[in-house]
Design an enzyme around this catalytic site. Structure first.
Site, mmCIF file in Angstrom:
data_model
loop_
_atom_site.group_PDB
_atom_site.id
_atom_site.type_symbol
_atom_site.label_atom_id
_atom_site.label_comp_id
_atom_site.label_asym_id
_atom_site.label_seq_id
_atom_site.Cartn_x
_atom_site.Cartn_y
_atom_site.Cartn_z
ATOM 1 N N ASP A 498 0.787 -1.257 0.000
ATOM 2 C CA ASP A 498 0.000 0.000 0.000
ATOM 3 C C ASP A 498 0.804 1.285 0.000
ATOM 4 O O ASP A 498 0.237 2.344 0.206
ATOM 5 C CB ASP A 498 -0.940 0.068 1.215
ATOM 6 C CG ASP A 498 -1.998 -0.997 1.195
ATOM 7 O OD1 ASP A 498 -2.327 -1.482 0.106
ATOM 8 O OD2 ASP A 498 -2.500 -1.357 2.267
ATOM 9 N N ASP A 728 -8.558 -7.567 8.615
ATOM 10 C CA ASP A 728 -8.074 -6.368 7.927
ATOM 11 C C ASP A 728 -8.109 -5.146 8.827
ATOM 12 O O ASP A 728 -7.419 -4.160 8.559
ATOM 13 C CB ASP A 728 -8.924 -6.075 6.688
ATOM 14 C CG ASP A 728 -8.784 -7.137 5.629
ATOM 15 O OD1 ASP A 728 -7.690 -7.709 5.495
ATOM 16 O OD2 ASP A 728 -9.776 -7.405 4.932
#
Length: 790
Positions: A498, A728
């Site tokens: 990310d 997550d």
């Protein structure tokens, strides 16, 4: 893994009702009023500049009659070129640049604005352009609002020592700007040591300048505080709160060493730092002595350090060197850090050998013909779940998301395993694997300012803590990986999930911009951090670096695709690294984008206009990964790079227990017969998310393809890098000591934001903090697996 889709705000500029007619005629006529008055304003802001390359953001405001399309032109005043941009089509002839609108941002009503941006290179002086024109009519340029950028705004100053904070301007000023730091009322032991007056010019405005604060020795035991005002004429001031870290309590004197494991590249150097834990009563001499071991490793500088009552808390550097030799051994040598009366510290130095090593040259595809490590702790969690034995022997990635994770605190059966623990277990599994090599997959995930566009996976390091990332995280990791005991393993390192895509899609000029992503772009924390990791880990002969490449629902749009590839090449060549340190890239890490969409078929221009595909050129991970690989090669990477695709949760099979898919309970088995494009796509697609911008613990997701090598052209392997059953992010705020925040995209009641088209989050309820075991998610993934579990 998460965050934006690149096109959330751009769709619906061509109505689907008209799409059929346009497809029939094959052209579109654009009408412009006969006497439309063009008037415009352009703001040009330089985002970063490293002396040979730079990035800039432009904001175009239409102050005249409405526009249906636009062409922005300017002339470079110097030798600038090589533009790779987003949100427009760019062309350059000589010094003249033209940026033309795309389908989604060409329509600008009176008073409307749009942002575009680019990265480019230059030589000589990088002067900003000023002669902008839209559709041939000159614009009035504006000077961006200038403000003070101060980081951090809270500083702890060790008594008898110093600490710093950084100051820069947010935009280029029209002339010199003097910034003064003034002490307020409070603990008078806290003073400005240097940097009380800083000057920023039109050239250095974006370069951090440091202000150093000092805390004088005193006899009290209080941690006093004092505010410092950072101010410049005409700008809003910023207050920095400084706190004295008092040393007059019961602090025991000791040696503080930044790293006890250092990887030294053969023919190069590496370093660690030493300081004292408390102020001494007089001078203290610290020696750094090499013990028995690989004699090619020596103390290059800093063999003897002197600490006084004034500089005791200031780290001093010890540099180690590794001479070139002809062997293939990654030798080690202990360095003893010692001082009379204090407990010594041993630093284990490991040579990162460049002569091939016992494993020989790296394999073209490390997964080919190899076994892959099964994490015994993940396996134990899977076996504890009903039905979990069906997948408990699948290989998964091992995530190292904080410094302490490198050491761990236990064994394969108790506590938390550290990096060496996992590597030791991989060696054992390798011994039972016959003659086949063994792959172990580790995730390198601890950049400063991590996850700048979300909150669930924020990390322990602040945006300015790149030195800690290097010395306390990457250096010891490289030293452990380089140990001779692990030389026969194939170590696949997944580099910083990310990070780099955020520097393209979530910075100023984009509708999904965040201040933190702007900061990480400006201070080069991500670029230099990734480059440093690639350089250090790439020096270990049996490490295979794969950089995270987002996923199709993030980078598949035209204005993200090429710019992201170029950004990744910039990082791969930063901090002394070269593109040769990159073995490949990984797509879809921890994401649920479908591997293939067999029933939607070829993405035509008409299908691109549907709300789900949303002008993207890709609708699944396989086509995206294969196309992005070619674009990465175009950006400068080797044609031998391979791609990985994380299939740990993108199966989207038929759900047999609640909670099921948020929008459809069964997996499509054929293409829809509807003639309405939106209905056709929504009824035919495998991916059953509410929106492509949804990423957190998605309801209805299932296990995807099982890990295997070389499944398709250009793909090294399908992998399960995100271990199924690991959350997550938490669905509500859960305080923790891991630096992980609460992101509303993990809250099943959240109605969404611009990044997911203001849709429901689609997240499962009752989720724990990211990375922690989530039984309900694990059970759903098994129930909804495709191919189904037997």
């Amino acid at each position: 893994m998460r965050i934006p889709i690149g096109s959330t705000l751009r769709r619906r500029l061509t109505a689907l009702l008209g799409a059929s007619a346009l497809a029939a005629t094959g052209l579109v006529a654009v009408a412009t009023p006969a006497h439309a008055a063009v008037s415009c304003q352009v703001t040009y802001t330089k985002a970063w500049d490293n002396g040979s390359g730079f990035g800039a953001n432009l904001n175009l405001t239409n102050t005249g009659d409405p526009l249906t399309s636009w062409s922005l032109t300017w002339t470079w005043p110097g030798n600038q070129g090589g533009i790779q941009g987003w949100s427009a089509n760019y062309a350059q002839s000589g010094q003249n640049v033209t940026a033309t609108s795309l389908s989604y941002n060409g329509s600008l009503g009176t008073g409307a604005s749009t942002g575009i941006g680019f990265n480019a290179s230059y030589s000589g002086t990088n002067t900003n352009p000023s002669n902008f024109a839209v559709n041939g009519v000159s614009c009035g340029g504006t000077t961006p609002t200038v403000s003070l950028v101060v980081s951090p705004t809270s500083v702890s100053v060790p008594e008898g020592g110093t600490a710093t904070y950084a100051v820069r301007l947010s935009a280029q000023p029209s002339g010199n700007v003097t910034v003064a730091t003034t002490a307020g009322s409070g603990d008078t032991n806290l003073t400005v040591s240097s940097g009380s007056s800083l000057t920023f010019t039109t050239s250095n405005w974006n370069t951090n300048q440091n202000v150093t604060l000092a805390a004088a020795e005193d006899s009290d035991t209080a941690n006093g505080s004092r505010p410092f005002t950072v101010a410049a004429s005409g700008l809003s001031s910023v207050t920095v709160n400084a706190t004295e870290a008092d040393n007059d309590s019961t602090t025991t004197q000791s040696l503080v060493v930044s790293s006890t494991a250092v990887s030294v590249p053969e023919g190069g150097t590496a370093s660690y730092t030493v300081r004292l834990a408390a102020q001494p009563s007089g001078n203290v001499t610290v020696t750094n002595t090499a013990g028995s071991g690989d004699t090619s490793i020596t103390v290059s500088s800093g063999a003897s350090l002197t600490f006084t009552t004034s500089n005791w808390s200031t780290p001093q550097t010890v540099t180690l060197a590794a001479a070139e030799d002809s062997d293939t051994t990654a030798g080690t040598r202990p360095i003893t850090v010692a001082s009379s009366g204090l407990t010594s510290v041993t630093v284990t130095a490991t040579e990162a050998d460049n002569d091939g090593g016992p494993v020989g040259p790296r394999a073209d595809n490390p997964y080919s013909g190899a076994g892959v490590y099964v994490n015994p702790q993940w396996r134990a969690n899977a076996l504890a779940e009903p039905g979990g034995s069906r997948i408990a022997n699948q290989p998964t990635g091992v995530w190292f998301d904080r410094i302490s994770a490198l050491t761990g605190n236990g064994s394969p059966t108790t506590g938390t395993m550290g990096l060496a623990d996992h590597l030791d277990q991989a060696v054992i599994q390798d011994a039972a694997n016959g003659s086949a090599p063994m792959v172990i997959q580790i995730v390198v995930y601890n950049l400063p300012g991590r996850d700048c566009a979300a909150l669930a996976s924020n990390g322990e390091l602040g945006p300015t803590e790149l030195p800690r990332y290097k010395s306390e995280y990457i250096d010891p990791m490289a030293a452990i990986l380089a140990r001779p005991a692990y030389a026969n393993l194939r170590i696949v390192a997944i580099i910083e999930i990310d990070s780099l895509p955020n520097l393209v899609t979530n910075v100023s000029g984009r509708p999904t911009a965040t201040a933190m992503c702007d900061t990480m772009l400006a201070n080069r924390g991500y670029v230099d951090g990734v480059g440093y990791a690639l350089n250090k880990l790439g020096a270990v002969p049996n490490v295979y670096n794969y950089i995270d490449a987002g996923h199709h629902g993030w980078l598949g749009w035209d204005d993200n695709f090429g710019s992201s590839a170029n950004m990744m090449f910039s990082a791969a060549t930063a901090s002394g690294s070269t593109a040769a340190n990159v073995h490949g890239f990984i797509a879809n890490t921890a994401n649920t984008s479908a591997l293939t969409e067999p029933y939607v078929g070829t993405i035509t221009e008409q299908l691109r206009q549907t709300s789900w595909i949303d002008w993207n050129r890709y609708n699944d991970e396989l086509t995206f990964a294969q196309a992005f690989r070619q674009r990465l090669i175009q950006s400068g990477f080797s044609s031998s790079i391979g791609m990985l695709i994380d299939t740990s949760r993108n199966g989207w099979g038929s759900c047999v227990q609640a909670p099921c898919q948020p929008t459809q309970a069964t997996r499509p088995t054929a293409a829809s017969t509807s003639t309405d494009p939106n209905t056709f796509v929504n009824s035919s697609r495998i991916d059953r998310r509410i929106h492509k911008g949804n990423w957190c613990n998605q309801a209805g997701a299932g296990l995807g393809e099982r890990p295997r090598a070389a499944p398709a052209t250009g793909i090294d392997a399908y992998v399960w890098i995100k271990p199924p059953g690991e959350s997550d992010g938490s669905s509500s705020l859960i305080p923790n000591e891991e630096g992980k925040g609460f992101d509303r995209m993990c809250d099943p009641t959240y109605p969404g934001n611009a990044r997911n088209g203001n849709s429901m989050s689609g997240a499962l309820p009752n989720a724990p903090v990211s990375g922690h075991w989530f039984s309900a998610q694990f059970q759903q993934l098994m129930a909804n697996a495709y191919p189904p579990l037997s």
